[in-house]
Write a protein that holds these residues in place. Structure first.
Motif, PDB file in Angstrom:
ATOM      1  N   SER A 103       7.650  11.097  -0.860  1.00  0.00           N
ATOM      2  CA  SER A 103       6.814   9.963  -1.239  1.00  0.00           C
ATOM      3  C   SER A 103       6.119  10.318  -2.537  1.00  0.00           C
ATOM      4  O   SER A 103       5.541  11.403  -2.649  1.00  0.00           O
ATOM      5  CB  SER A 103       5.768   9.674  -0.164  1.00  0.00           C
ATOM      6  N   VAL A 104       6.194   9.418  -3.525  1.00  0.00           N
ATOM      7  CA  VAL A 104       5.628   9.707  -4.837  1.00  0.00           C
ATOM      8  C   VAL A 104       4.922   8.495  -5.420  1.00  0.00           C
ATOM      9  O   VAL A 104       5.164   7.356  -5.010  1.00  0.00           O
ATOM     10  CB  VAL A 104       6.723  10.157  -5.838  1.00  0.00           C
ATOM     11  N   LYS A 105       4.042   8.775  -6.380  1.00  0.00           N
ATOM     12  CA  LYS A 105       3.460   7.748  -7.232  1.00  0.00           C
ATOM     13  C   LYS A 105       3.845   8.128  -8.652  1.00  0.00           C
ATOM     14  O   LYS A 105       3.536   9.231  -9.105  1.00  0.00           O
ATOM     15  CB  LYS A 105       1.947   7.683  -7.076  1.00  0.00           C
ATOM     16  N   VAL A 106       4.545   7.229  -9.338  1.00  0.00           N
ATOM     17  CA  VAL A 106       5.066   7.494 -10.674  1.00  0.00           C
ATOM     18  C   VAL A 106       4.250   6.706 -11.696  1.00  0.00           C
ATOM     19  O   VAL A 106       4.080   5.492 -11.563  1.00  0.00           O
ATOM     20  CB  VAL A 106       6.549   7.089 -10.776  1.00  0.00           C
ATOM     21  N   SER A 107       3.727   7.397 -12.701  1.00  0.00           N
ATOM     22  CA  SER A 107       3.081   6.754 -13.849  1.00  0.00           C
ATOM     23  C   SER A 107       4.122   6.715 -14.958  1.00  0.00           C
ATOM     24  O   SER A 107       4.775   7.728 -15.236  1.00  0.00           O
ATOM     25  CB  SER A 107       1.859   7.546 -14.308  1.00  0.00           C
TER      26      SER A 107
END
Length: 113
Positions: free
Chosen positions: A60-64
Motif C-alpha cells: 500500500s502506497v501514497k504516491v506524490s
C-alpha cells in the motif's frame, strides 16, 4: 502543481537505461477509491529510480507526482512522474488510540482478594 494518489502496487517494471545515460523505472498502482478500480502507471526518473527499488507487489502506497505533457511529431503524450512514494500501510484505525481495557488500569490500592 503536484498531485497525490493512494493505492496498491500492482506491477513493477525493470529499470530502463538509455544510451544518453538517462534512466527510468515504471510501476503501476491500483486505486480503488471509485466504483471501478483504476490502474495508474507512474515513472521515476534518474535518482528517483531508487524509490521504486524499495517497492513490492501488494504494498500500500501514497504516491506524490507531477503531470508532464509534451508534443512529438503531432502526437501528445502525458507522463505521471513520481517524486515521493510513502508507505500507505497505516490506516485510519492506526491513528486511533487502542480500545479501553480495564485489565490495563493501574490500581492505586490493593486488590480486594
Amino acid at each position: 502543481m503536484s498531485y497525490e494518489l493512494s493505492g496498491t502496487v500492482k506491477e513493477i517494471f525493470d529499470e530502463q537505461t538509455f544510451a544518453s545515460g538517462f534512466n527510468k523505472r515504471e510501476f503501476v498502482v491500483t486505486n480503488e477509491a471509485d466504483k471501478f478500480p483504476q490502474d495508474i502507471k507512474f515513472e521515476c526518473l534518474k535518482d528517483k529510480v531508487e524509490l521504486v527499488n524499495k517497492l513490492k507487489k501488494g504494498d500500500s502506497v501514497k504516491v506524490s507526482f507531477d503531470i508532464n505533457g509534451r508534443e512529438w511529431n503531432g502526437k501528445y503524450f502525458v507522463n505521471l512522474v513520481a517524486w515521493r512514494i510513502e508507505s500507505g500501510a497505516a490506516s485510519a484505525a492506526d491513528d486511533e488510540p487502542p480500545p479501553f481495557d480495564p485489565a490495563d488500569e493501574i490500581l492505586d490500592e490493593e486488590p480486594p482478594f
